[in-house]
Each structure stands twice: as structure tokens, then as C-alpha cells.
Motif scaffolding. Structure first.
Motif, PDB file in Angstrom:
ATOM      1  N   VAL A 154     -12.538 109.461  -2.345  1.00  0.00           N
ATOM      2  CA  VAL A 154     -11.385 110.060  -3.016  1.00  0.00           C
ATOM      3  C   VAL A 154     -10.188 109.149  -2.852  1.00  0.00           C
ATOM      4  N   ARG A 155      -9.480 108.955  -3.942  1.00  0.00           N
ATOM      5  CA  ARG A 155      -8.166 108.292  -3.874  1.00  0.00           C
ATOM      6  C   ARG A 155      -7.114 109.348  -4.164  1.00  0.00           C
ATOM      7  N   LEU A 156      -6.234 109.562  -3.195  1.00  0.00           N
ATOM      8  CA  LEU A 156      -5.203 110.580  -3.310  1.00  0.00           C
ATOM      9  C   LEU A 156      -4.029 110.157  -2.437  1.00  0.00           C
ATOM     10  N   ASP A 157      -3.003 109.609  -3.071  1.00  0.00           N
ATOM     11  CA  ASP A 157      -1.831 109.139  -2.335  1.00  0.00           C
ATOM     12  C   ASP A 157      -1.118 110.337  -1.716  1.00  0.00           C
ATOM     13  N   PRO A 158      -1.018 110.407  -0.362  1.00  0.00           N
ATOM     14  CA  PRO A 158      -0.362 111.568   0.254  1.00  0.00           C
ATOM     15  C   PRO A 158       1.134 111.645  -0.040  1.00  0.00           C
ATOM     16  N   HIS A 159       1.698 110.578  -0.621  1.00  0.00           N
ATOM     17  CA  HIS A 159       3.114 110.580  -0.991  1.00  0.00           C
ATOM     18  C   HIS A 159       3.335 110.974  -2.452  1.00  0.00           C
ATOM     19  N   GLU A 160       2.249 111.228  -3.180  1.00  0.00           N
ATOM     20  CA  GLU A 160       2.357 111.646  -4.572  1.00  0.00           C
ATOM     21  C   GLU A 160       3.185 112.927  -4.652  1.00  0.00           C
ATOM     22  N   PRO A 161       4.292 112.921  -5.417  1.00  0.00           N
ATOM     23  CA  PRO A 161       5.184 114.086  -5.439  1.00  0.00           C
ATOM     24  C   PRO A 161       4.486 115.413  -5.746  1.00  0.00           C
ATOM     25  N   ALA A 162       3.564 115.411  -6.696  1.00  0.00           N
ATOM     26  CA  ALA A 162       2.881 116.658  -7.037  1.00  0.00           C
ATOM     27  C   ALA A 162       2.052 117.174  -5.866  1.00  0.00           C
ATOM     28  N   PHE A 163       1.451 116.258  -5.113  1.00  0.00           N
ATOM     29  CA  PHE A 163       0.659 116.646  -3.943  1.00  0.00           C
ATOM     30  C   PHE A 163       1.563 117.116  -2.807  1.00  0.00           C
TER      31      PHE A 163
END
Length: 416
Positions: A21-30
Motif C-alpha cells: 500500500v502507498r498511503l502518504d500519512p501527511h495526505e490532507p484527506a487522510f
């Protein structure tokens, strides 16, 4: 990467073959709503390799609960403890503090430290703090009640746990702003992708915080009281006392851990209750309903979303997941609390639910030592807030801070 189509969560990429999985923990929506991603992961891959962190992560409640208790994993990094070396020379003071932290140690060192601290902590009889917490909550509300609006985080959520733990330790509460500054700079080391200036700031904070605690410890030795710091100095188990470094680290750990999660959880809880549409008067009508409400707040929007463990051996976890010695795993507590396999209607706020079994305080030997205090602070402060200000409502959409794996609000503006 052979990504599956994911139109509802465009910031999440997934390779079904490798479960990467690629999921930036800084992504605003996340940052603002991690539960949408957790819900998707529960369906498609509750165990996955999070490329942004570089290790396997687990989102299922039962798996998290089991792995937190699995003694093949632990907090203490194998071999070198802190991964030292020339590249960490700029973190010497920070590492010195971490080296003696019971949060980062395993038995027998962890057992000895926790026994000493627990005896001192229990001797304070947490329940005796109830009148002081209620008094403090009322004093804070007195300060802003006439304004008609407030940012609850700095005005209420932060001062209560900070002042309480400072008073317990015997540290002057008027120094709270400085304690907060040191704490925030140190815990920034737990964030994803911290920069060199963040590390240097954390190291300076650790040095200054340590010097501060050493000074107060010397004062306590000359004139001991019934505060927690004096009790820690006197605490003894089988003839073994805390060393000077262990005392300093333990005091810093209690000050940091004694407020960080509770500040976040208080804000999260108020947001949750107000957005739920439920009647706060009913939620806090009795001690039992108050306790059930706080417990469901802990489950529904937890203050800590990831806890990591190191493998102490080669471990086959099944389903094609093999962990090598020294590798880390990530346990996604916030996801485990919303696992549809373990909770009925996991995305609904249901105080008093029969399946209440949140993992927000962890499990096993590292279960949060301050959990009874955190629960008491929230029960008293939330009941006082909603009793004193029954007409409070959200003045704007609450905003979470970009601080994963800590999960708390940057701003919570209320009006009445």
C-alpha cells in the motif's frame, strides 16, 4: 506497481498481488479522516505492507490485540537498542533519555522499572484526584464562559492533564508552557519523515528537560514531599532503586505521556459527541453512563493510531507474511477500533455498546500505566464541560493536526 483502481480514495494505491500500500500519512484527506482508508483496508487487506513506512501493518482488532501480547515482538530494538552510530551523534541527549524509558524496554529491565513506577503511581490513589480535576475544569470554564466562544484545545483540553500530571510529580504548574514545549519537540521524533532540524530541536529539548528534572530531583532529595517525584526517588524493589538517569527519563515519560494522549482524546471526544447529535445530559447522567461514553469516545476516535514493535526472531505470521529478526511491524490501533469483524456498526458512536473492547491504551505488558488517570480526567472534565455549557455547538469544522500517528485536533472552536 500494479495498482488496483480506487476512485473513492485516490490517495491510496494498492498492489493486490504483493499487498503493498502507498498511503502518504501527511495526505490532507487522510489526516482529516483516516477512517475512510481504514474501512477500505478492512475490506481489501487488513494486513498490508505500508510502503511509506517500510514495514508490515495490521488493521484487524484481534490481530492487533494478539500481536501486542506476543512476546516474540517488543519495543526494544534488538542488538543496539536505539540504532546508534555516527549518524545519531546529534541525538545523543535524546537517545540518553530514550535508553532508560520503560516504554522502549523489555523484561527484565521493563519489569523492574514498571514495578517501581507503578507502586509510586498507585500510592497516589488516582481516584483522590477527582475533586482537583473538577475544580480545575470549573476554573478554566469560568475563564471563558462569558466570551460565548472558545478554541477548546488550548483553553481546556490542554491545561487539565498538563496541570494534573505536573502537580502529581511536584513540578510547578506555572511551568506548564515550558513543559509543553519540551514535550512537543520530543514527541515530534515519532512522526513520519522528520527532518534534521526536528531532530536537533528534539535533542535540545531532551537536554533542557533532563536538566530541569535533575534540578527538581535534587530539591526533592533535600526536602522530600508526598509528590510522585519524591516517591519515585524513594521507591525500591528488592533493594534496587531508580538510577539518576532512570529517574530523569521516567519523570519525562510521565510528563509527556501523562498529557499528550489525554489532550488529543479530550478534543476528539467533544467533537464526536457534538457531531453525534446525542443528548450530552443523557450521556453524562450517571457514573456508569459517563464511563461508557468515555470508553466509546476512546474507541470511536482514538488519540494514538499506530504503535510499532520489533521482531526478536524470524517469525512466520501466516498468509505469506514473514518477519525477519529486527524488522518492525505497525499495529494500527485506530483501525482496530473500527474493525467490522469485531464491532457491530463500527462507524457508529454507540456509548454502552455490548462489544466494547477498544485497544486505545494498548495491551500486554506495555498497557498504558496512566490509563486510570486518563479515564478519570476525561470523565470529570467532559461531564463538567457539558453540564456547565449545555448549549455548546461547533462554531466551525474541527481541524486535525498533521501528526500521524498521534491523532488530535489543531483547532476546536465552540460557541454557545
Amino acid at each position: 506497481m500494479n495498482d488496483s483502481a480506487n476512485p473513492t480514495l485516490p490517495y491510496l494505491s494498492f498492489d493486490a498481488r504483493t499487498r503493498r500500500v502507498r498511503l502518504d500519512p501527511h495526505e490532507p484527506a487522510f489526516v482529516q479522516n483516516p477512517y475512510a482508508a481504514y474501512g477500505w483496508l478492512h475490506i481489501h487487506c487488513p494486513a498490508f505492507f505500508w510502503e511509506d513506512y517500510g514495514f508490515w501493518c495490521f488493521a484487524g482488532h484481534d490481530e492487533i490485540n494478539r500481536l501486542l501480547r506476543d512476546r516474540r515482538f517488543g519495543r526494544e530494538k534488538p542488538a543496539d537498542g536505539l540504532g546508534g552510530g555516527a549518524d545519531r551523534a546529534h541525538l545523543a541527549d535524546f537517545d540518553r533519555v530514550e535508553r532508560h524509558s520503560m516504554l522502549e524496554l523489555e523484561p527484565p529491565a521493563h519489569t523492574r522499572l514498571r514495578t517501581l513506577v507503578n507502586r509510586a503511581f498507585v500510592s497516589r490513589q488516582v481516584e483522590r484526584l477527582r475533586p482537583r480535576i473538577e475544580e480545575l475544569a470549573n476554573e478554566l470554564i469560568d475563564g471563558f464562559e462569558g466570551d460565548g466562544d472558545v478554541n477548546l484545545m488550548p483553553a481546556f483540553a490542554t491545561p487539565i492533564p498538563v496541570v494534573v500530571i505536573a502537580e502529581m510529580l511536584g513540578v510547578p504548574a506555572e511551568n506548564a508552557p515550558q513543559l509543553l514545549d519540551w514535550s512537543h519537540r520530543m514527541v515530534a521524533m515519532d512522526m513520519h519523515g522528520q527532518r534534521r532540524e526536528t531532530q536537533e530541536s528534539a535533542n535540545r529539548a531532551a537536554a533542557e528537560f533532563s536538566a530541569y528534572i535533575r534540578d527538581y530531583a535534587n530539591q526533592c532529595r533535600r526536602k522530600p514531599g508526598d509528590d510522585l517525584l519524591s516517591l519515585l526517588i524513594a521507591a525500591e524493589e528488592d533493594g534496587a532503586k531508580l538510577s539518576e538517569d532512570e529517574l530523569v527519563t521516567t519523570a519525562i515519560l510521565l510528563l509527556n505521556a501523562g498529557h499528550e494522549a489525554t489532550v488529543n482524546q479530550t478534543g476528539n471526544a467533544v467533537k464526536t459527541i457534538l457531531e453525534s447529535g446525542r443528548d450530552p445530559k443523557a450521556l453524562f447522567a450517571t457514573p456508569e453512563s459517563t464511563a461508557a461514553t468515555v470508553e466509546e469516545c476512546l474507541r470511536y476516535d482514538a488519540p494514538l493510531h499506530m504503535f510499532t514493535r520489533y521482531a526478536y526472531d524470524g517469525i512466520d505470521l501466516g498468509d505469506g507474511i514473514s518477519i525477519r529478526p529486527g524488522e518492525r511491524i505497525g499495529l494500527i490501533l485506530g483501525a482496530g477500533n473500527r474493525d467490522p469483524r469485531s464491532f457491530d456498526e463500527p462507524d457508529r458512536f454507540l456509548p454502552g455498546r455490548a462489544d466494547q473492547k477498544n485497544v486505545s491504551f494498548g495491551a500486554g505488558i506495555h498497557f498504558c500505566i496512566g490509563a486510570p488517570l486518563a479515564r478519570l480526567e476525561m470523565q470529570v472534565s467532559l461531564k463538567t464541560l457539558f453540564t456547565r455549557l449545555p448549549g455548546i455547538r461547533l462554531a466551525e469544522t474541527p481541524l486535525y493536526r498533521d501528526t500521524y500517528h498521534f491523532h488530535g485536533l489543531e483547532r476546536l472552536r465552540l460557541e454557545w
